[in-house]
Write a protein that holds these residues in place. Structure first.
Motif, PDB file in Angstrom:
ATOM      1  N   LEU A  24     -13.530   0.853 -25.245  1.00 35.62           N
ATOM      2  CA  LEU A  24     -12.773   0.949 -24.956  1.00 35.62           C
ATOM      3  C   LEU A  24     -11.755   0.011 -24.846  1.00 35.62           C
ATOM      4  O   LEU A  24     -11.898  -0.923 -24.589  1.00 35.62           O
ATOM      5  CB  LEU A  24     -12.588   1.302 -23.306  1.00 35.62           C
ATOM      6  CG  LEU A  24     -13.247   2.866 -23.408  1.00 35.62           C
ATOM      7  CD1 LEU A  24     -13.188   3.695 -21.881  1.00 35.62           C
ATOM      8  CD2 LEU A  24     -12.360   3.818 -24.203  1.00 35.62           C
ATOM      9  N   ALA A  25     -10.292  -0.058 -25.133  1.00 35.90           N
ATOM     10  CA  ALA A  25      -9.758  -0.852 -25.354  1.00 35.90           C
ATOM     11  C   ALA A  25      -8.336  -0.059 -25.525  1.00 35.90           C
ATOM     12  O   ALA A  25      -8.003   0.337 -24.481  1.00 35.90           O
ATOM     13  CB  ALA A  25      -9.452  -1.089 -27.089  1.00 35.90           C
ATOM     14  N   GLU A  26      -7.369  -1.180 -25.113  1.00 37.02           N
ATOM     15  CA  GLU A  26      -6.051  -0.781 -24.059  1.00 37.02           C
ATOM     16  C   GLU A  26      -5.306   0.497 -24.776  1.00 37.02           C
ATOM     17  O   GLU A  26      -4.698   1.041 -23.896  1.00 37.02           O
ATOM     18  CB  GLU A  26      -5.346  -2.342 -24.094  1.00 37.02           C
ATOM     19  CG  GLU A  26      -3.668  -1.717 -23.822  1.00 37.02           C
ATOM     20  CD  GLU A  26      -3.229  -3.176 -23.384  1.00 37.02           C
ATOM     21  OE1 GLU A  26      -1.245  -3.177 -23.888  1.00 37.02           O
ATOM     22  OE2 GLU A  26      -3.636  -4.312 -23.918  1.00 37.02           O
ATOM     23  N   LYS A  27      -5.196   0.786 -26.417  1.00 38.02           N
ATOM     24  CA  LYS A  27      -4.767   2.046 -26.715  1.00 38.02           C
ATOM     25  C   LYS A  27      -5.599   2.198 -27.396  1.00 38.02           C
ATOM     26  O   LYS A  27      -5.467   3.506 -29.063  1.00 38.02           O
ATOM     27  CB  LYS A  27      -3.394   1.340 -28.008  1.00 38.02           C
ATOM     28  CG  LYS A  27      -2.365   0.210 -26.994  1.00 38.02           C
ATOM     29  CD  LYS A  27      -1.228  -0.378 -28.137  1.00 38.02           C
ATOM     30  CE  LYS A  27      -0.230  -0.865 -26.944  1.00 38.02           C
ATOM     31  NZ  LYS A  27       0.757  -1.567 -28.330  1.00 38.02           N
ATOM     32  N   GLY A  28      -6.618   2.554 -27.577  1.00 40.87           N
ATOM     33  CA  GLY A  28      -8.280   3.146 -28.210  1.00 40.87           C
ATOM     34  C   GLY A  28      -9.147   2.871 -28.361  1.00 40.87           C
ATOM     35  O   GLY A  28      -9.646   2.583 -26.631  1.00 40.87           O
ATOM     36  N   PHE A  29     -10.002   2.401 -28.695  1.00 38.65           N
ATOM     37  CA  PHE A  29     -11.267   1.668 -29.229  1.00 38.65           C
ATOM     38  C   PHE A  29     -11.306   0.562 -29.742  1.00 38.65           C
ATOM     39  O   PHE A  29     -10.433   0.354 -30.309  1.00 38.65           O
ATOM     40  CB  PHE A  29     -12.196   2.711 -29.458  1.00 38.65           C
ATOM     41  CG  PHE A  29     -11.679   4.923 -29.360  1.00 38.65           C
ATOM     42  CD1 PHE A  29     -12.768   4.554 -27.939  1.00 38.65           C
ATOM     43  CD2 PHE A  29     -10.389   5.167 -29.627  1.00 38.65           C
ATOM     44  CE1 PHE A  29     -12.553   6.197 -27.795  1.00 38.65           C
ATOM     45  CE2 PHE A  29     -10.606   7.026 -29.198  1.00 38.65           C
ATOM     46  CZ  PHE A  29     -11.441   6.878 -27.684  1.00 38.65           C
ATOM     47  N   SER A  30     -12.861  -0.194 -29.789  1.00 39.70           N
ATOM     48  CA  SER A  30     -12.737  -1.513 -30.519  1.00 39.70           C
ATOM     49  C   SER A  30     -14.091  -0.947 -31.233  1.00 39.70           C
ATOM     50  O   SER A  30     -15.115  -0.938 -29.987  1.00 39.70           O
ATOM     51  CB  SER A  30     -12.769  -2.680 -30.304  1.00 39.70           C
ATOM     52  OG  SER A  30     -13.048  -2.863 -29.464  1.00 39.70           O
ATOM     53  N   ILE A  31     -14.387  -1.912 -32.397  1.00 40.16           N
ATOM     54  CA  ILE A  31     -15.681  -1.847 -32.375  1.00 40.16           C
ATOM     55  C   ILE A  31     -15.835  -3.950 -33.331  1.00 40.16           C
ATOM     56  O   ILE A  31     -15.336  -3.852 -34.031  1.00 40.16           O
ATOM     57  CB  ILE A  31     -16.062  -1.154 -33.428  1.00 40.16           C
ATOM     58  CG1 ILE A  31     -15.544   0.046 -32.952  1.00 40.16           C
ATOM     59  CG2 ILE A  31     -17.346  -0.782 -34.011  1.00 40.16           C
ATOM     60  CD1 ILE A  31     -15.936   1.345 -34.288  1.00 40.16           C
ATOM     61  N   GLU A  32     -16.918  -4.735 -32.756  1.00 36.59           N
ATOM     62  CA  GLU A  32     -16.764  -6.004 -32.999  1.00 36.59           C
ATOM     63  C   GLU A  32     -17.908  -6.290 -33.888  1.00 36.59           C
ATOM     64  O   GLU A  32     -19.518  -4.668 -33.674  1.00 36.59           O
ATOM     65  CB  GLU A  32     -17.781  -6.275 -31.968  1.00 36.59           C
ATOM     66  CG  GLU A  32     -17.415  -8.467 -31.950  1.00 36.59           C
ATOM     67  CD  GLU A  32     -17.304  -9.056 -30.438  1.00 36.59           C
ATOM     68  OE1 GLU A  32     -18.307 -10.242 -31.659  1.00 36.59           O
ATOM     69  OE2 GLU A  32     -16.890  -8.794 -30.148  1.00 36.59           O
ATOM     70  N   TYR A  33     -17.842  -6.706 -34.989  1.00 35.87           N
ATOM     71  CA  TYR A  33     -18.470  -6.618 -36.590  1.00 35.87           C
ATOM     72  C   TYR A  33     -18.287  -8.639 -37.139  1.00 35.87           C
ATOM     73  O   TYR A  33     -17.496  -8.246 -36.914  1.00 35.87           O
ATOM     74  CB  TYR A  33     -18.413  -5.826 -37.802  1.00 35.87           C
ATOM     75  CG  TYR A  33     -18.787  -5.574 -38.812  1.00 35.87           C
ATOM     76  CD1 TYR A  33     -20.288  -4.844 -38.454  1.00 35.87           C
ATOM     77  CD2 TYR A  33     -18.838  -6.358 -40.291  1.00 35.87           C
ATOM     78  CE1 TYR A  33     -20.919  -5.313 -39.994  1.00 35.87           C
ATOM     79  CE2 TYR A  33     -19.536  -6.914 -40.632  1.00 35.87           C
ATOM     80  CZ  TYR A  33     -20.575  -6.012 -40.801  1.00 35.87           C
ATOM     81  OH  TYR A  33     -21.470  -6.532 -41.991  1.00 35.87           O
TER      82      TYR A  33
END
Length: 147
Positions: A24-33
């Motif tokens: 979860l991110a501040e304004k949605g989602f995130s994925i590290e790659y």
């Protein structure tokens, strides 16, 4: 039509079906790659002609941070950085006199399908992960994962 809430729920279902490392991110989602992180933000857009809500899905990834703003950087971003098949490079001024370089693409939330979203996330992620080495070498600054 697609409210931000409805699009957020749809995006979450699509992402969790495809990726295992979603945060979860501040304004949605995130994925590290690799050496970057991709962010998926759902934003409100102007209503349609009948007043129905609409939304967009903004997919962006950090290419570099703390980059010295130079004419050469802005020229590259405005020319070569806009010649990608999907998405483009954006330079954002930071408060400390440096800038962020990111790669981004926007989708319409109203017509979003799983293949379109996952393909966009992969394309933005892989492109940013490739570009960060070039930007770091040519213009300085730090990659997302650099201390």
């Amino acid at each position: 039509m697609a409210t931000v809430e409805a699009t957020t729920q749809k995006v979450q279902r699509i992402l969790t079906a495809e990726f295992t490392n979603i945060m979860l991110a501040e304004k949605g989602f995130s994925i590290e790659y690799g050496s970057t992180r991709v962010f998926i933000e759902i934003r409100e857009w102007t209503p349609d002609d009948e007043g129905n809500p609409r939304s967009t899905v903004y997919v962006w990834a950090i290419v570099a941070r703390q980059v010295k703003p130079t004419p050469e950087l802005y020229h590259w971003a405005a020319t070569k950085g806009q010649q990608m098949l999907f998405g483009g490079v954006t330079v954002i001024d930071a408060d400390d006199g440096t800038c962020f370089v990111q790669f981004d693409n926007t989708l319409l939330g109203d017509f979003l399908d799983p293949l379109e979203l996952t393909t966009t996330v992969y394309l933005v992620t892989f492109t940013a992960d490739d570009l960060d080495e070039f930007v770091h070498t040519e213009f300085g600054g730090k990659r997302y994962t650099d201390e």
